[in-house]
Scaffold this active site. Structure first.
Site, PDB file in Angstrom:
ATOM      1  N   CYS A  89      -0.063   5.749   7.265  1.00 11.61           N
ATOM      2  CA  CYS A  89      -1.674   5.047   7.707  1.00 11.61           C
ATOM      3  C   CYS A  89      -1.404   4.655   9.256  1.00 11.61           C
ATOM      4  O   CYS A  89      -0.401   3.528   9.320  1.00 11.61           O
ATOM      5  CB  CYS A  89      -2.038   4.414   6.786  1.00 11.61           C
ATOM      6  SG  CYS A  89      -3.584   3.581   7.218  1.00 11.61           S
ATOM      7  N   ASP A 146     -12.356 -15.337  26.797  1.00 11.84           N
ATOM      8  CA  ASP A 146     -11.925 -14.532  25.692  1.00 11.84           C
ATOM      9  C   ASP A 146     -11.860 -12.968  25.946  1.00 11.84           C
ATOM     10  O   ASP A 146     -12.838 -12.273  25.273  1.00 11.84           O
ATOM     11  CB  ASP A 146     -12.399 -15.116  24.336  1.00 11.84           C
ATOM     12  CG  ASP A 146     -12.172 -14.428  22.978  1.00 11.84           C
ATOM     13  OD1 ASP A 146     -11.011 -13.763  23.182  1.00 11.84           O
ATOM     14  OD2 ASP A 146     -12.596 -14.585  22.002  1.00 11.84           O
ATOM     15  N   GLN A 193     -14.953 -11.710  15.026  1.00 15.05           N
ATOM     16  CA  GLN A 193     -13.447 -11.541  14.860  1.00 15.05           C
ATOM     17  C   GLN A 193     -13.363 -10.935  13.393  1.00 15.05           C
ATOM     18  O   GLN A 193     -13.961 -11.419  12.666  1.00 15.05           O
ATOM     19  CB  GLN A 193     -12.839 -12.961  15.026  1.00 15.05           C
ATOM     20  CG  GLN A 193     -12.783 -13.769  16.257  1.00 15.05           C
ATOM     21  CD  GLN A 193     -11.513 -13.209  17.374  1.00 15.05           C
ATOM     22  OE1 GLN A 193     -10.726 -12.423  16.721  1.00 15.05           O
ATOM     23  NE2 GLN A 193     -11.587 -13.563  18.433  1.00 15.05           N
ATOM     24  N   CYS A 244      -8.041   0.140   0.998  1.00 23.20           N
ATOM     25  CA  CYS A 244      -7.227  -0.260   1.832  1.00 23.20           C
ATOM     26  C   CYS A 244      -6.731  -1.737   1.495  1.00 23.20           C
ATOM     27  O   CYS A 244      -7.386  -2.562   1.128  1.00 23.20           O
ATOM     28  CB  CYS A 244      -7.735  -0.399   3.284  1.00 23.20           C
ATOM     29  SG  CYS A 244      -6.897  -1.495   4.441  1.00 23.20           S
ATOM     30  N   CYS A 270      -1.827   0.093   9.504  1.00 24.33           N
ATOM     31  CA  CYS A 270      -0.608  -0.916   9.469  1.00 24.33           C
ATOM     32  C   CYS A 270       0.623  -0.277  10.320  1.00 24.33           C
ATOM     33  O   CYS A 270       0.828   0.985  10.170  1.00 24.33           O
ATOM     34  CB  CYS A 270      -0.138  -1.161   8.135  1.00 24.33           C
ATOM     35  SG  CYS A 270      -1.275  -2.259   7.125  1.00 24.33           S
ATOM     36  N   CYS A 276       0.782  -1.156   0.026  1.00 23.43           N
ATOM     37  CA  CYS A 276      -0.060  -0.133  -0.007  1.00 23.43           C
ATOM     38  C   CYS A 276       0.870   1.145  -0.062  1.00 23.43           C
ATOM     39  O   CYS A 276       1.747   1.260   0.698  1.00 23.43           O
ATOM     40  CB  CYS A 276      -0.862  -0.038   1.362  1.00 23.43           C
ATOM     41  SG  CYS A 276      -1.585   1.606   1.579  1.00 23.43           S
ATOM     42  N   TYR A 317     -16.997 -13.927  28.006  1.00 26.22           N
ATOM     43  CA  TYR A 317     -16.832 -12.987  27.073  1.00 26.22           C
ATOM     44  C   TYR A 317     -17.295 -13.621  25.565  1.00 26.22           C
ATOM     45  O   TYR A 317     -16.446 -13.809  24.793  1.00 26.22           O
ATOM     46  CB  TYR A 317     -15.488 -12.283  26.968  1.00 26.22           C
ATOM     47  CG  TYR A 317     -14.798 -12.070  28.286  1.00 26.22           C
ATOM     48  CD1 TYR A 317     -15.030 -10.767  28.578  1.00 26.22           C
ATOM     49  CD2 TYR A 317     -14.242 -12.971  29.193  1.00 26.22           C
ATOM     50  CE1 TYR A 317     -14.545 -10.303  30.037  1.00 26.22           C
ATOM     51  CE2 TYR A 317     -13.888 -12.637  30.424  1.00 26.22           C
ATOM     52  CZ  TYR A 317     -13.803 -11.304  30.809  1.00 26.22           C
ATOM     53  OH  TYR A 317     -13.239 -10.870  31.921  1.00 26.22           O
ATOM     54  N   CYS A 363      -6.212 -11.306  23.145  1.00 27.97           N
ATOM     55  CA  CYS A 363      -5.567 -10.666  22.078  1.00 27.97           C
ATOM     56  C   CYS A 363      -4.649  -9.524  22.564  1.00 27.97           C
ATOM     57  O   CYS A 363      -4.105  -8.448  21.993  1.00 27.97           O
ATOM     58  CB  CYS A 363      -6.710  -9.721  21.426  1.00 27.97           C
ATOM     59  SG  CYS A 363      -7.843  -8.683  22.755  1.00 27.97           S
ATOM     60  N   GLU A 420     -21.840 -12.617  28.269  1.00 28.85           N
ATOM     61  CA  GLU A 420     -21.502 -11.635  27.455  1.00 28.85           C
ATOM     62  C   GLU A 420     -22.300 -10.241  28.132  1.00 28.85           C
ATOM     63  O   GLU A 420     -23.352 -10.490  28.253  1.00 28.85           O
ATOM     64  CB  GLU A 420     -21.851 -11.787  26.090  1.00 28.85           C
ATOM     65  CG  GLU A 420     -21.905 -10.612  25.023  1.00 28.85           C
ATOM     66  CD  GLU A 420     -20.659 -10.024  24.726  1.00 28.85           C
ATOM     67  OE1 GLU A 420     -19.546 -10.533  24.809  1.00 28.85           O
ATOM     68  OE2 GLU A 420     -20.712  -8.883  24.823  1.00 28.85           O
TER      69      GLU A 420
HETATM   70  N1  SAH Z   1     -15.464 -14.745  22.172  1.00 28.37           N
HETATM   71  C1  SAH Z   1     -15.949 -14.009  21.191  1.00 28.37           C
HETATM   72  C2  SAH Z   1     -16.000 -12.473  21.720  1.00 28.37           C
HETATM   73  C3  SAH Z   1     -14.622 -12.026  22.268  1.00 28.37           C
HETATM   74  S1  SAH Z   1     -14.364 -10.307  22.368  1.00 28.37           S
HETATM   75  C4  SAH Z   1     -15.583 -14.279  19.880  1.00 28.37           C
HETATM   76  O1  SAH Z   1     -14.442 -14.793  19.672  1.00 28.37           O
HETATM   77  O2  SAH Z   1     -16.048 -13.817  18.879  1.00 28.37           O
HETATM   78  C5  SAH Z   1     -14.792  -9.818  23.804  1.00 28.37           C
HETATM   79  C6  SAH Z   1     -16.005  -9.923  24.298  1.00 28.37           C
HETATM   80  O3  SAH Z   1     -16.198  -9.627  25.569  1.00 28.37           O
HETATM   81  C7  SAH Z   1     -16.919  -8.669  23.490  1.00 28.37           C
HETATM   82  O4  SAH Z   1     -18.122  -9.306  22.838  1.00 28.37           O
HETATM   83  C8  SAH Z   1     -17.304  -7.571  24.775  1.00 28.37           C
HETATM   84  O5  SAH Z   1     -18.506  -7.125  24.580  1.00 28.37           O
HETATM   85  C9  SAH Z   1     -17.449  -8.670  25.775  1.00 28.37           C
HETATM   86  N2  SAH Z   1     -17.152  -8.206  27.198  1.00 28.37           N
HETATM   87  C10 SAH Z   1     -16.388  -7.111  27.373  1.00 28.37           C
HETATM   88  N3  SAH Z   1     -16.240  -7.042  29.057  1.00 28.37           N
HETATM   89  C11 SAH Z   1     -17.113  -8.039  29.325  1.00 28.37           C
HETATM   90  C12 SAH Z   1     -17.359  -8.534  31.002  1.00 28.37           C
HETATM   91  N4  SAH Z   1     -17.146  -7.825  31.881  1.00 28.37           N
HETATM   92  N5  SAH Z   1     -18.184  -9.463  30.932  1.00 28.37           N
HETATM   93  C13 SAH Z   1     -18.596 -10.302  29.887  1.00 28.37           C
HETATM   94  N6  SAH Z   1     -18.435  -9.784  28.465  1.00 28.37           N
HETATM   95  C14 SAH Z   1     -17.573  -8.900  28.463  1.00 28.37           C
END
Ligand code: SAH
Length: 492
Positions: A77, A422, A286, A163, A80, A71, A315, A449, A336
């Site tokens: 930018c 997660d 994701q 992009c 990246c 790019c 999560y 992440c 969630e």
């Molecule tokens: N496991 C899912 C989402 C992961 S991202 C996947 O792989 O697609 C993290 C997620 O946690 C988001 O959806 C966000 O809204 C949620 N989140 C953030 N803080 C939180 C909390 N304290 N308790 C529960 N969920 C939460």
């Protein structure tokens, strides 16, 4: 060294944000855009006692890892950070980034890390992989609307509709919107004055289904001549959803809290593996579907389900991992905080005919303790797909008993076999980690992440009866510095 001083530096390391690091007479310089192995001329822009930040002025001798970026805006930018580094070298950098964090912040032994870390999983085609992009709108010096990405660490917009990380269809969508804005004199939002209408556009694309969603984030409730815009966008092949998301707050937060459907169904669908998902504008999904499949396969492998297990997926977003796990478990509970995402999750369970899963709206750190005390799910509650929630044997134990059973679990409390987490970049609350340790699952699968908060949280759990068994690293963000890690902890 002092500000404005210029020096020749050999770049010997890479910082966490992808910047090159080198030394001049023992003084450390961080040089953005310099690649490990480069010899560069750099000018100090900020100097501290033992280290400073410098701008790359000229490449004296290019590194063997330096490549021509795909790019033209790669350097300015902010989308990246390391496009000028060969992809192989990017992977090595990310693997080291995870290990360094675990060693430095987590206090894990280097030899142990060496033993348990699997080779990083990269992409064969590391461009055009993103299924989602959020483009800010702005106005150029001639007063014309533009959109693109922010330059690194600023809100200056680098105008670019093409992009290299996004899908090709983004360009057509963005150009239609810009043409509409020009013809109808619709202004882009200006952060400084709080005036102007168009703030951002969120585009999502289902890689498997080729469905497209456009969500316009505007500083107001309405778009003038909206029918014309909707008509233009609805002509694009694959368009299934056009929504309007009002955000009138003077904030950096991109999305507003609600949205309205202007055209179509209001969501797209996509599949990962053989599970189909519905995704709404405000739900997390994701961004790299090719790598996500590999990441979830890893999480499933680490969970090592035989069919009889009770699993919590904390999560859980729209239930992506939960539904993957449910195929192999007795019962999965997802938690969630975003209500819309939980609605998607419930719908997704139904769509796929998966009955052994139940979702809760709330914070993981609040929902989990309640269920621990109750000894599991409310008895006889309906699972999402309509089937009866099967309760684990441990859940049937007398709720009021305080006794500890021979396996060490507290009688009457909920003790799942596996917990998957997660969390977002900030990681888990300590109270949640404490709860997890008290629930004594045989295995904890931590998908992260952010290696720094991952390391902090693993250190806590490993001080509470768990040990590090496996580390899988999946590159979800080629050309960027972020990296996704999946870790298996086992109870000692
Ligand atoms: N496991 C899912 C989402 C992961 S991202 C996947 O792989 O697609 C993290 C997620 O946690 C988001 O959806 C966000 O809204 C949620 N989140 C953030 N803080 C939180 C909390 N304290 N308790 C529960 N969920 C939460």
């Amino acid at each position: 060294m002092q500000k404005d001083e210029v020096a020749i530096v050999k770049i010997e390391d890479i910082g966490v944000d992808g910047e090159g690091i080198g030394k001049v007479d023992g003084y450390t310089l961080f040089v953005k855009d310099a690649v490990i192995g480069d010899e560069v001329e750099a000018k100090v822009i900020k100097s501290k006692k033992n280290y400073g930040y410098a701008r790359l002025m000229r490449i004296v001798t290019p590194s063997e890892y330096r490549v021509e970026p795909k790019c033209a805006y790669a350097r300015q930018c902010g989308g990246c950070q390391i496009q000028e580094m060969s992809y192989e070298r990017q992977l090595a950098f990310k693997e080291k980034k995870v290990r360094d964090s675990l060693e430095r912040i987590g206090g894990f032994d280097a030899a142990l890390l060496e033993r348990v870390t699997e080779p990083i999983v990269g992409m064969e085609e590391p461009f055009h992989y993103r299924n989602k992009a959020q483009f800010p709108f702005g106005t150029d010096k001639d007063g014309r609307p533009v959109c693109g990405f922010y330059a690194g660490r600023t809100h200056h917009i680098i105008a670019n509709t093409d992009c290299a990380l996004g899908v090709k269809i983004n360009k057509e969508i963005l150009e239609q919107i810009l043409a509409f804005m020009k013809e109808n004199h619709v202004q882009a939002y200006d952060e400084k004055t709080g005036r102007g209408l168009f703030r951002h556009v969120l585009i999502r694309y289902g890689f498997a289904t080729r469905e497209i969603m456009v969500c316009l984030v505007v500083n107001g409730k309405k778009i003038p001549h909206v029918d014309e815009l909707v008509w233009r966008l609805s002509q694009i092949k694959g368009m299934t959803s056009i929504t309007l998301c009002p955000n009138t707050k003077r904030t950096n937060v991109i999305m507003g809290g609600t949205y309205k459907i202007l055209w179509g169904q209001g969501y797209i669908t996509d599949t990962i593996g053989d599970v189909q998902y519905r995704i709404s504008p405000l739900s997390f999904y994701q961004v790299n579907p090719v790598q996500t499949e590999k990441l979830y396969a890893k999480a499933l492998e680490y969970a090592d389900l035989q069919g009889g297990e009770t699993v919590w997926d904390l999560y859980c977003g729209i239930g992506t991992i939960s539904l993957f796990l449910a195929r192999k478990a007795k019962m999965v509970y997802g938690v969630e905080v975003v209500e819309q995402a939980v609605e998607d999750a419930r719908e997704n369970a139904k769509r796929n005919g998966i009955g052994n899963v139940k979702f809760y709206v709330g914070k993981a750190e609040e929902v989990l303790p309640e269920h621990y005390e109750k000894g599991g799910d409310e008895s006889g509650a309906e699972a999402e797909g309509g089937a009866k929630a099967q309760e684990g044997d441990e859940v049937k134990a007398c709720v009021n008993s305080r006794k500890t059973r021979p396996d060490g679990n507290a009688a009457g409390k909920a003790h799942p076999d596996v917990i998957v987490v997660d969390p977002p970049r900030k990681g888990c609350e300590e109270s949640l980690l404490e709860m997890m340790a008290e629930m004594r699952p045989k295995r904890i699968v931590y998908v992260s992440c952010n290696p720094a908060t991952l390391a902090r949280d693993l250190k806590y759990l490993c001080g509470r009866g768990y040990e590090l068994r496996k580390i899988g690293i999946v590159d979800q963000f080629p050309m960027g510095v972020h990296v996704e890690t999946c870790v298996l902890l086992g109870r000692k």
